[in-house]
Structures are given as C-alpha cells and as structure tokens.
Design an enzyme around this catalytic site. Structure first.
Site, PDB file in Angstrom:
ATOM      1  N   TYR A 153       0.848  -1.199   0.000  1.00 39.14           N
ATOM      2  CA  TYR A 153       0.000   0.000   0.000  1.00 39.14           C
ATOM      3  C   TYR A 153       0.888   1.256   0.000  1.00 39.14           C
ATOM      4  O   TYR A 153       0.691   2.179  -0.793  1.00 39.14           O
ATOM      5  CB  TYR A 153      -0.901  -0.047   1.242  1.00 39.14           C
ATOM      6  N   THR A 190     -13.750   5.429   7.495  1.00 39.16           N
ATOM      7  CA  THR A 190     -14.391   4.892   6.271  1.00 39.16           C
ATOM      8  C   THR A 190     -14.419   3.367   6.392  1.00 39.16           C
ATOM      9  O   THR A 190     -13.720   2.798   7.245  1.00 39.16           O
ATOM     10  CB  THR A 190     -13.597   5.244   4.988  1.00 39.16           C
TER      11      THR A 190
HETATM   12  P1  NAD Z   1     -13.364   2.725   0.842  1.00 40.22           P
HETATM   13  O1  NAD Z   1     -13.045   1.267   0.908  1.00 40.22           O
HETATM   14  O2  NAD Z   1     -14.444   3.275   1.661  1.00 40.22           O
HETATM   15  O3  NAD Z   1     -13.606   3.156  -0.666  1.00 40.22           O
HETATM   16  C1  NAD Z   1     -12.778   2.718  -1.715  1.00 40.22           C
HETATM   17  C2  NAD Z   1     -13.595   2.674  -2.984  1.00 40.22           C
HETATM   18  O4  NAD Z   1     -12.717   2.288  -4.049  1.00 40.22           O
HETATM   19  C3  NAD Z   1     -14.722   1.620  -2.929  1.00 40.22           C
HETATM   20  O5  NAD Z   1     -15.926   2.197  -3.359  1.00 40.22           O
HETATM   21  C4  NAD Z   1     -14.236   0.536  -3.867  1.00 40.22           C
HETATM   22  O6  NAD Z   1     -15.296  -0.157  -4.530  1.00 40.22           O
HETATM   23  C5  NAD Z   1     -13.390   1.336  -4.833  1.00 40.22           C
HETATM   24  N1  NAD Z   1     -12.438   0.492  -5.549  1.00 40.22           N
HETATM   25  C6  NAD Z   1     -11.675  -0.517  -5.079  1.00 40.22           C
HETATM   26  N2  NAD Z   1     -10.980  -1.071  -6.076  1.00 40.22           N
HETATM   27  C7  NAD Z   1     -11.309  -0.394  -7.204  1.00 40.22           C
HETATM   28  C8  NAD Z   1     -10.924  -0.498  -8.562  1.00 40.22           C
HETATM   29  N3  NAD Z   1     -10.071  -1.457  -8.985  1.00 40.22           N
HETATM   30  N4  NAD Z   1     -11.442   0.376  -9.448  1.00 40.22           N
HETATM   31  C9  NAD Z   1     -12.335   1.319  -9.053  1.00 40.22           C
HETATM   32  N5  NAD Z   1     -12.754   1.447  -7.790  1.00 40.22           N
HETATM   33  C10 NAD Z   1     -12.245   0.600  -6.870  1.00 40.22           C
HETATM   34  O7  NAD Z   1     -11.951   3.425   1.195  1.00 40.22           O
HETATM   35  P2  NAD Z   1     -11.593   4.943   1.530  1.00 40.22           P
HETATM   36  O8  NAD Z   1     -11.055   4.964   2.905  1.00 40.22           O
HETATM   37  O9  NAD Z   1     -12.658   5.865   1.141  1.00 40.22           O
HETATM   38  O10 NAD Z   1     -10.340   5.129   0.564  1.00 40.22           O
HETATM   39  C11 NAD Z   1     -10.368   5.981  -0.567  1.00 40.22           C
HETATM   40  C12 NAD Z   1      -8.944   6.345  -0.925  1.00 40.22           C
HETATM   41  O11 NAD Z   1      -8.368   7.088   0.137  1.00 40.22           O
HETATM   42  C13 NAD Z   1      -8.022   5.141  -1.161  1.00 40.22           C
HETATM   43  O12 NAD Z   1      -7.133   5.416  -2.225  1.00 40.22           O
HETATM   44  C14 NAD Z   1      -7.265   5.051   0.125  1.00 40.22           C
HETATM   45  O13 NAD Z   1      -6.034   4.417   0.001  1.00 40.22           O
HETATM   46  C15 NAD Z   1      -7.130   6.518   0.491  1.00 40.22           C
HETATM   47  N6  NAD Z   1      -6.859   6.754   1.887  1.00 40.22           N
HETATM   48  C16 NAD Z   1      -7.774   6.484   2.836  1.00 40.22           C
HETATM   49  C17 NAD Z   1      -7.484   6.731   4.157  1.00 40.22           C
HETATM   50  C18 NAD Z   1      -8.469   6.482   5.267  1.00 40.22           C
HETATM   51  O14 NAD Z   1      -8.098   6.650   6.428  1.00 40.22           O
HETATM   52  N7  NAD Z   1      -9.694   6.100   4.989  1.00 40.22           N
HETATM   53  C19 NAD Z   1      -6.234   7.253   4.516  1.00 40.22           C
HETATM   54  C20 NAD Z   1      -5.311   7.520   3.500  1.00 40.22           C
HETATM   55  C21 NAD Z   1      -5.640   7.286   2.196  1.00 40.22           C
END
Ligand code: NAD
Length: 253
Positions: A153, A190
């Site tokens: 990741y 999330t």
């Molecule tokens: P989440 O799991 O709630 O949402 C992720 C979304 O991405 C889902 O709707 C899923 O269906 C979609 N997804 C997964 N694989 C996919 C693909 N191959 N093509 C298209 N869509 C796809 O997660 P989140 O926490 O909202 O994360 C969103 C982004 O933020 C991610 O890139 C994650 O790494 C980043 N992020 C999140 C956090 C956190 O604390 N939540 C922190 C840092 C970064």
C-alpha cells in the site's frame, strides 16, 4: 461560499464509498457535474442517485486500461472535456515486506499505482480542453511514514506522490492549464479503515503507531481539501502535497 466549482465537470474514481463518495457530494454541492465511478457500480449509482441532477454513475475498474479508455470516450462524447479528475479508488492490503506475496503486491499496485497513472494518462486529452483543470491524486500518510504492515500500500502511495509532481511539472512545461496535487490523509473513518482496524485487532496486537491513537477524521475533512484543490481558489497550488492527519506525521516522539 457556494458555487466554488460551478459548471465544472468532475470525474471521481472509487466514488461509491468513503472518501470518494464525500468528494462527489462536496463537488456536486458546489456546482460541479459529477461522474461517479467505481468498480462497484451499484455503490456509484447510489451516490449518483443521492446527488440527483448533476451526477451520473459509470462502472470503472481503474486497473483496466480498456475500462479507462471506454469511460473517457463516454465522457468525451457527453461533455467534450473534463475539468477535475480525482484519482481516489483504492484497497487496503496488510502484510510486511517479508510476508507479502508478489501477487498481492501487484494487485495493490495495479489499482493504486497503475490506476492513477492510467487515469492521468487517459484523462489528459480531455483535461487539456478545460479552462483550468485540476488533478487530485489520493495518496496517504503511508507515502510519508514507515508502516511495516502496509508495505505494498505504501509503495503504491509513494508512487502516487512522486508521479503527481512529475505530472505537475510536465503540464507546466508543456503549457497545459492543468494542476496536479496529492492528498495524504491519516486515519479517516471509512469502511477501509474499519476493515484495517478489524484485522489489526484480530490478527495482531494493536501496535501503537500503526494507526493513530487519537480521534479519526471524517471523510468531509478530506473532501474539503479536495474541493479547494478542484476549485480555481487553488490556482497557484501545483505539485503540492496536502497532509490531513491532525499532526500524526510531524510528531517528534
Ligand atoms: P473505501 O473502501 O471506503 O472506498 C474505496 C472505494 O474504491 C470503494 O468504493 C471501492 O469499490 C473502490 N475500488 C476498489 N478497487 C477499485 C478499482 N479497482 N477500481 C475502481 N474502484 C475501486 O476506502 P476509503 O477509505 O474511502 O479510501 C479511498 C482512498 O483514500 C483510497 O485510495 C485510500 O487508500 C485513500 N486513503 C484512505 C485513508 C483512510 O483513512 N480512509 C487514509 C489515507 C488514504
């Protein structure tokens, strides 16, 4: 302030859940037409329905070059250009360098590293036709800190951080009116973080420093920055990284 992205066309990946859904809602609230994309089409549709007029849902697996080409062709036909691209889709995968398999490493990087590259590459022709376009790439504090169990990741998010800067300079050098910035959230409430916490809690002892001990942020905390970067308010912000972690990464102890 209202109408901060009035009349702009925005495409958000992974828009069906978590941060992506919050981005879609914020952009639509401020006047953008939002293309909500997700590999989970039902989830994208639910968010588009919640927004109502001004949103459409499209199926998009960001790791598929053919899917990107099809979606961009569709956007081209409907709108003729794109103003805002939010490369947000992602998955969490937990294993350190010793334990992760090549297959796991490749899958994570296919979605969060190659997926961002493909999004930028295929959206650029439409972004070039906009007045002032903005690419917002979702990275993470994983790109900035040493998180052993988020090895693949973090590698992907590090790539997102550096490709963002490369694209920002390329666009400037080529005279494109396209900015490109990265966003680095800490732990935000999330489904992804709930999943990670659940697995840390059951498979390993909760190690301090793996996830911050303090309160988690809300998806809107990230969406507010995405909105700013999407809008022309940030016209002098380019190639920058926005850390949204309530001081996690700057602590000296
Ligand atoms: P989440 O799991 O709630 O949402 C992720 C979304 O991405 C889902 O709707 C899923 O269906 C979609 N997804 C997964 N694989 C996919 C693909 N191959 N093509 C298209 N869509 C796809 O997660 P989140 O926490 O909202 O994360 C969103 C982004 O933020 C991610 O890139 C994650 O790494 C980043 N992020 C999140 C956090 C956190 O604390 N939540 C922190 C840092 C970064």
């Amino acid at each position: 302030m209202t109408g901060r992205v009035n009349g702009k066309i925005a495409l958000v990946t992974g828009g069906g859940s978590g941060l992506g859904a919050a981005d879609c809602l914020a952009l639509a609230r401020e006047g953008a037409t939002v293309i909500v994309t997700d590999v989970a089409f039902d989830a994208a549709q639910r968010v588009a329905t919640r927004i109502g007029n001004g949103a459409i849902a499209m199926a998009l697996d960001v790791s598929s070059e053919a899917a990107w080409q099809a979606v961009i062709a569709d956007v081209d036909q409907r709108f003729g250009h794109l103003d805002i691209l939010v490369n947000n889709a992602g998955i969490v995968q937990m294993a350190d360098c010793e334990d992760v398999t090549l297959e796991q490493f490749r899958r994570v990087n296919a979605i969060m590293n190659e997926g961002v590259f493909l999004g930028c590459k295929y959206a650029l022709p439409l972004l070039k036709r906009a007045e002032n376009a903005s690419i917002i790439n979702m990275s993470s504090t994983g790109a900035l800190l040493g998180y052993p169990i988020f090895f693949a990741y973090s590698a992907a998010k590090g790539a997102v951080r550096s490709m963002t800067k490369s694209i920002a300079v390329m666009c400037q050098d080529k005279g494109y009116r396209i900015r490109c910035n990265s966003v680095h959230p800490g732990a935000i409430e999330t489904p992804m973080v709930q999943e990670a916490e659940g697995r840390i809690g059951t498979e390993r002892p909760v190690a301090s420093g793996v996830l911050p001990a303090g309160e988690k942020g809300a998806p809107e905390d990230v969406a507010n920055i995405v909105l700013f970067l999407a809008s022309d308010e940030s016209r002098f912000v380019n190639g920058a990284e926005f850390v949204i972690d309530n001081a996690l990464t700057i602590r000296a102890w």
